[in-house]
Write a protein that holds these residues in place. Structure first.
Motif, PDB file in Angstrom:
ATOM      1  N   UNK A 185       0.714  -1.593   0.051  1.00 25.01           N
ATOM      2  CA  UNK A 185      -0.183   0.224  -0.448  1.00 25.01           C
ATOM      3  C   UNK A 185       0.804   1.641  -0.006  1.00 25.01           C
ATOM      4  N   UNK A 186       0.765   2.126  -0.686  1.00 23.48           N
ATOM      5  CA  UNK A 186       1.499   4.014  -1.205  1.00 23.48           C
ATOM      6  C   UNK A 186       0.848   4.696   0.547  1.00 23.48           C
ATOM      7  N   UNK A 187       2.066   5.196   0.539  1.00 18.30           N
ATOM      8  CA  UNK A 187       1.790   6.314   1.484  1.00 18.30           C
ATOM      9  C   UNK A 187       0.758   7.359   1.542  1.00 18.30           C
ATOM     10  N   UNK A 188       0.164   7.184   2.479  1.00 14.74           N
ATOM     11  CA  UNK A 188      -0.945   9.377   1.952  1.00 14.74           C
ATOM     12  C   UNK A 188      -0.363   9.924   1.774  1.00 14.74           C
ATOM     13  N   UNK A 189      -0.561  10.895   0.735  1.00 12.67           N
ATOM     14  CA  UNK A 189       0.264  12.112   0.235  1.00 12.67           C
ATOM     15  C   UNK A 189      -1.028  13.349   1.901  1.00 12.67           C
ATOM     16  N   UNK A 190      -0.086  14.035   2.112  1.00  7.76           N
ATOM     17  CA  UNK A 190      -0.432  14.784   3.178  1.00  7.76           C
ATOM     18  C   UNK A 190      -0.278  16.351   3.409  1.00  7.76           C
ATOM     19  N   UNK A 191      -0.825  17.123   3.541  1.00  9.17           N
ATOM     20  CA  UNK A 191      -0.146  18.836   3.160  1.00  9.17           C
ATOM     21  C   UNK A 191      -0.855  19.184   4.772  1.00  9.17           C
ATOM     22  N   UNK A 223       5.830  25.640   3.670  1.00  8.93           N
ATOM     23  CA  UNK A 223       4.672  25.182   3.488  1.00  8.93           C
ATOM     24  C   UNK A 223       5.263  23.566   3.737  1.00  8.93           C
ATOM     25  N   UNK A 224       4.151  22.902   4.662  1.00 12.00           N
ATOM     26  CA  UNK A 224       4.627  21.083   4.014  1.00 12.00           C
ATOM     27  C   UNK A 224       3.377  21.124   3.316  1.00 12.00           C
ATOM     28  N   UNK A 225       3.355  20.618   1.859  1.00  9.17           N
ATOM     29  CA  UNK A 225       2.979  20.147   1.289  1.00  9.17           C
ATOM     30  C   UNK A 225       3.797  18.447   0.001  1.00  9.17           C
ATOM     31  N   UNK A 226       2.893  17.878   0.303  1.00  7.17           N
ATOM     32  CA  UNK A 226       3.234  16.690  -0.709  1.00  7.17           C
ATOM     33  C   UNK A 226       4.116  15.958   0.752  1.00  7.17           C
ATOM     34  N   UNK A 227       3.859  15.694   1.926  1.00  6.36           N
ATOM     35  CA  UNK A 227       4.132  15.286   2.699  1.00  6.36           C
ATOM     36  C   UNK A 227       3.796  13.909   2.623  1.00  6.36           C
ATOM     37  N   UNK A 228       4.099  13.073   3.748  1.00  4.43           N
ATOM     38  CA  UNK A 228       3.421  11.891   3.745  1.00  4.43           C
ATOM     39  C   UNK A 228       3.346  10.988   5.336  1.00  4.43           C
ATOM     40  N   UNK A 229       2.090  10.261   5.292  1.00  2.00           N
ATOM     41  CA  UNK A 229       1.469   9.938   6.444  1.00  2.00           C
ATOM     42  C   UNK A 229       2.392   8.524   6.677  1.00  2.00           C
ATOM     43  N   UNK A 230       3.442   8.132   7.593  1.00  2.00           N
ATOM     44  CA  UNK A 230       4.284   7.038   7.712  1.00  2.00           C
ATOM     45  C   UNK A 230       3.705   6.554   9.678  1.00  2.00           C
ATOM     46  N   UNK A 234      -5.461  15.204   3.929  1.00  2.00           N
ATOM     47  CA  UNK A 234      -5.246  14.564   4.025  1.00  2.00           C
ATOM     48  C   UNK A 234      -5.909  12.875   2.596  1.00  2.00           C
ATOM     49  N   UNK A 235      -5.163  12.575   1.857  1.00  2.00           N
ATOM     50  CA  UNK A 235      -5.759  11.259   0.980  1.00  2.00           C
ATOM     51  C   UNK A 235      -6.432  10.163   1.351  1.00  2.00           C
TER      52      UNK A 235
END
Length: 339
Positions: free
Chosen positions: A277-283, A313-320, A337-338
């Motif tokens: 499963x790919x990581x979710x993008x988050x901003x 700005x923290x965009x295109x971060x990932x939920x880990x 959050x995706x």
């Protein structure tokens, strides 16, 4: 400044353990994303779907899940037309399978193969007489509020607040058709000692015309301050993402890293060919004021980090984080959050 130079940024592995907050910790504002697909305790927290005037282009399984979990469905003016068009678009699927329409609150006849809202509210300048008559025949209650000094979103929230907390009040007949809802809400809610908490999913607030998106963000921020018992979650009508409004202070968003909503029925784009499963993008989006942020559970966590539009700005971060993420902010913060 590069990542290597910024000592306020910490790069994590693709999965880290994040402990759940103590249920007794009243200093943490908890947002549990399982409410989106789980069963809520309607005695203490309601789930409400509010549909604004934007095209609905979401997959049917996703929309139906949201619809069936909401105990109250409200269309703001032209949102009713968008909802009818969406039902017509998916008419054959709705007729073939009953799983998409478990119930319409205002209609005992389960043979109605379309989504029927409980209320339509607004100045009604974006709804035709045909659409109005159609939903009236199916049991929808319609309340006109013609004032131009209030946004349809604000009018809808007043109606939702009254419906949840003053169920015996005749919302349709007890106030005028100009701005009566706002006055009726003030009159009745002053006597409610413990207003019911609700998660309000606002569909169509994000996407479409940019000025309407900014307007929705502005009003949601204002309403969140005025009605702290409401948690607002904005939904993009075209892309599967949540947009949360986090409050000032420490927040915990409970969303399991490897969990797919709806048993993965609509999340196939997050599953790779080898089954991972790919990581979710988050901003993290400081759209209200400049903020100081600290996080735990992101690929690039920040500590005491200044963020503002026109700055960092923290965009295109990932939920880990395996259980979700903590965000501490010095002011209101929008987070997308995706699914």
């Amino acid at each position: 400044m590069s990542l290597e130079e910024d000592t306020h940024i910490i790069e994590n592995e693709d999965e880290i353990h994040v402990s759940l907050p103590s249920p007794d910790d009243s200093n943490i504002h908890l947002i549990d994303m399982s409410e989106f697909y789980g069963t809520s305790d309607t005695s203490t927290n309601a789930k409400v779907l509010l549909i604004l005037n934007q095209d609905i282009n979401l997959p049917l399984p996703f929309f139906a899940q949201l619809w069936n979990q909401a105990e109250l469905k409200v269309c703001a003016d032209g949102g009713s037309t968008r909802l009818l068009h969406y039902s017509e678009k998916h008419r054959s699927e709705l007729m073939k399978s009953s799983k998409y329409l478990l119930h319409n609150n205002n209609k005992d006849d389960n043979k109605v193969n379309e989504f029927v809202p409980d209320y339509i509210v607004g100045d009604l300048d974006s709804i035709s007489e045909t659409v109005r008559s159609h939903f009236l025949s199916l049991g929808t209650k319609i309340k006109q509020q013609s004032t131009t000094y209030a946004h349809d979103l604000t009018k809808s929230i007043s109606l939702i607040n009254l419906s949840l907390n003053c169920p015996k009040v005749d919302i349709i007949g007890s106030c005028d058709d100009y701005d009566g809802l706002l006055h009726l809400e003030t009159k009745n809610l002053d006597n409610v000692k413990s207003p019911k908490h609700a998660t309000v999913f606002v569909l169509g607030a994000i996407g479409g015309r940019f000025d309407q998106t900014i307007s929705a963000i502005t009003y949601v921020t204002k309403l969140s301050a005025e009605k702290p018992q409401f948690q607002f979650i904005l939904l993009n009508a075209e892309y599967m993402e949540f947009v949360l409004l986090l409050k000032k202070g420490r927040n915990f968003v409970h969303i399991k890293k490897n969990e797919l909503f709806f048993d993965g029925a609509i999340a196939t784009d997050r599953v790779t060919s080898d089954g991972t499963i790919k990581l979710r993008n988050i901003g993290l989006l400081p759209l209200v004021n400049e903020v100081v942020l600290s996080t735990e559970g992101l690929k690039w966590d920040v500590k005491n980090w200044n963020s503002k539009v026109g700055g960092n700005v923290s965009s295109s971060n990932l939920v880990v984080g395996d259980n979700g993420l903590y965000v501490e902010s010095s002011d209101y913060l929008f987070v997308n959050i995706e699914f």
